[in-house]
Enzyme design. Sequence first.
Site, PDB file in Angstrom:
ATOM      1  N   LYS A 180     -30.925  18.491   9.123  1.00  0.00           N
ATOM      2  CA  LYS A 180     -30.480  17.091   9.186  1.00  0.00           C
ATOM      3  C   LYS A 180     -29.616  16.899  10.430  1.00  0.00           C
ATOM      4  O   LYS A 180     -28.741  17.707  10.700  1.00  0.00           O
ATOM      5  CB  LYS A 180     -29.649  16.792   7.924  1.00  0.00           C
ATOM      6  CG  LYS A 180     -28.953  15.455   7.923  1.00  0.00           C
ATOM      7  CD  LYS A 180     -27.882  15.378   6.836  1.00  0.00           C
ATOM      8  CE  LYS A 180     -26.548  15.881   7.303  1.00  0.00           C
ATOM      9  NZ  LYS A 180     -25.482  15.789   6.293  1.00  0.00           N
ATOM     10  N   HIS A 192     -14.707  22.069   4.204  1.00  0.00           N
ATOM     11  CA  HIS A 192     -15.912  21.661   4.932  1.00  0.00           C
ATOM     12  C   HIS A 192     -16.164  22.521   6.156  1.00  0.00           C
ATOM     13  O   HIS A 192     -17.300  22.858   6.469  1.00  0.00           O
ATOM     14  CB  HIS A 192     -15.816  20.190   5.345  1.00  0.00           C
ATOM     15  CG  HIS A 192     -17.012  19.773   6.140  1.00  0.00           C
ATOM     16  ND1 HIS A 192     -18.240  19.570   5.574  1.00  0.00           N
ATOM     17  CD2 HIS A 192     -17.179  19.609   7.476  1.00  0.00           C
ATOM     18  CE1 HIS A 192     -19.114  19.264   6.509  1.00  0.00           C
ATOM     19  NE2 HIS A 192     -18.494  19.289   7.675  1.00  0.00           N
ATOM     20  N   ARG A 227     -27.152  14.085  12.561  1.00  0.00           N
ATOM     21  CA  ARG A 227     -26.477  12.780  12.467  1.00  0.00           C
ATOM     22  C   ARG A 227     -26.171  12.283  13.873  1.00  0.00           C
ATOM     23  O   ARG A 227     -25.631  13.021  14.691  1.00  0.00           O
ATOM     24  CB  ARG A 227     -25.176  12.916  11.681  1.00  0.00           C
ATOM     25  CG  ARG A 227     -24.577  11.583  11.260  1.00  0.00           C
ATOM     26  CD  ARG A 227     -23.246  11.782  10.564  1.00  0.00           C
ATOM     27  NE  ARG A 227     -23.340  12.364   9.224  1.00  0.00           N
ATOM     28  CZ  ARG A 227     -23.500  11.656   8.109  1.00  0.00           C
ATOM     29  NH1 ARG A 227     -23.583  10.342   8.171  1.00  0.00           N
ATOM     30  NH2 ARG A 227     -23.546  12.254   6.938  1.00  0.00           N
ATOM     31  N   GLY A 270       0.795  -1.228   0.000  1.00  0.00           N
ATOM     32  CA  GLY A 270       0.000   0.000   0.000  1.00  0.00           C
ATOM     33  C   GLY A 270       0.828   1.279   0.000  1.00  0.00           C
ATOM     34  O   GLY A 270       0.280   2.371  -0.160  1.00  0.00           O
TER      35      GLY A 270
HETATM   36  C1  R5P Z   1     -21.950  17.126   6.138  1.00  0.00           C
HETATM   37  O1  R5P Z   1     -21.971  17.956   7.029  1.00  0.00           O
HETATM   38  C2  R5P Z   1     -21.483  17.425   4.761  1.00  0.00           C
HETATM   39  O2  R5P Z   1     -21.747  18.732   4.390  1.00  0.00           O
HETATM   40  C3  R5P Z   1     -22.115  16.492   3.765  1.00  0.00           C
HETATM   41  O3  R5P Z   1     -23.519  16.696   3.785  1.00  0.00           O
HETATM   42  C4  R5P Z   1     -21.823  15.059   4.106  1.00  0.00           C
HETATM   43  O4  R5P Z   1     -20.509  14.908   4.539  1.00  0.00           O
HETATM   44  C5  R5P Z   1     -22.068  14.199   2.900  1.00  0.00           C
HETATM   45  O5  R5P Z   1     -21.781  12.881   3.236  1.00  0.00           O
HETATM   46  P1  R5P Z   1     -22.718  11.721   2.764  1.00  0.00           P
HETATM   47  O6  R5P Z   1     -22.854  11.839   1.284  1.00  0.00           O
HETATM   48  O7  R5P Z   1     -21.983  10.479   3.192  1.00  0.00           O
HETATM   49  O8  R5P Z   1     -24.029  11.874   3.475  1.00  0.00           O
END
Ligand code: R5P
Length: 292
Positions: free
Chosen positions: A192, A130, A194, A40
């Site tokens: 949303k 991000h 998580r 790797g």
């Molecule tokens: C999260 O805060 C990011 O902005 C994206 O929404 C997220 O990382 C996307 O990941 P996935 O496609 O796995 O839901």
Amino acid sequence: MVLTNFTVIGGPASQSLAKNLAKKLDAKYIRTDVRIFPDGESKVTIDGKPAGKTIVVQSVYPPIDSNFIQVLSLISKAKETSSQVFAVIPYLCYMRQDKEFLPGEIITSAVIAKMLKAVGADKIVTVDIHSELAIKYFDVPIKNVSAVPKLASFFKKMKLRDPLIVAPDLFWAPQAKQFAKILDAESIAINKQRNRKTGKLEIKQSQKRNFEGRDIILVDDMISTGGSVVKATEYLKQQNCGRIYATCTHALLVGDAEKKIRDAGILKIISANTVPGKTNAVDVSDILAKSL
Ligand code: R5P
């Protein structure tokens, strides 16, 4: 633009974007090669000797750790003979790990920042990072440019029915608003959440809007597994919306993400070329060139 003093090194993961950037800067281009050993390890070689101001271009998409060690190696090599090294990392990995959300978690964004400095990066340029919070872990100058205006301009040319721009989570609400402004349209953000332990997604509520028959553009910084846009799509379909498009800067599309997205009913994915792939519709080389 003629910047005779610039050399661009195209990292193995971003050769095409690096060539576009070199052209825009009228810079000397150095190509690279990589061999991956059976265990790797990456063995990167460069085809020339950089001098003056050198720009190393390498996006860090999957395989993330390999692509990251390659960019570190290239910066380190460039530093031996260059006066300054600019690291252009269009997709900068690990920026989601910007806080100790649960006890024992590591702020890996800060680790990434330290490593880039340690190998000699004098400046970092990235696209739609991000986390704004992660920027503060860098103590070399970092410039975060955005592909959102170009993505929005792409959609502006399409025939859309009363489009509604939707951020699949609250973090990208400002970018959805910026996108919508270019289209002279409305925007909303979905709430949303998580679960930090299981990673399971849940939609808590959304701002009230009339969705009936309207075309939706889901806009996010990245699509990785597709989970977020699929969850948002399920919600939006329940509201009887029209066609659904998904757009993002970084289309990582890991595993069967594309199939999941298609099966959920998203008509098309449109992305910038920070991560090479067939969803690329917007070139960021001009934005990068301006930032240098
Ligand atoms: C999260 O805060 C990011 O902005 C994206 O929404 C997220 O990382 C996307 O990941 P996935 O496609 O796995 O839901």
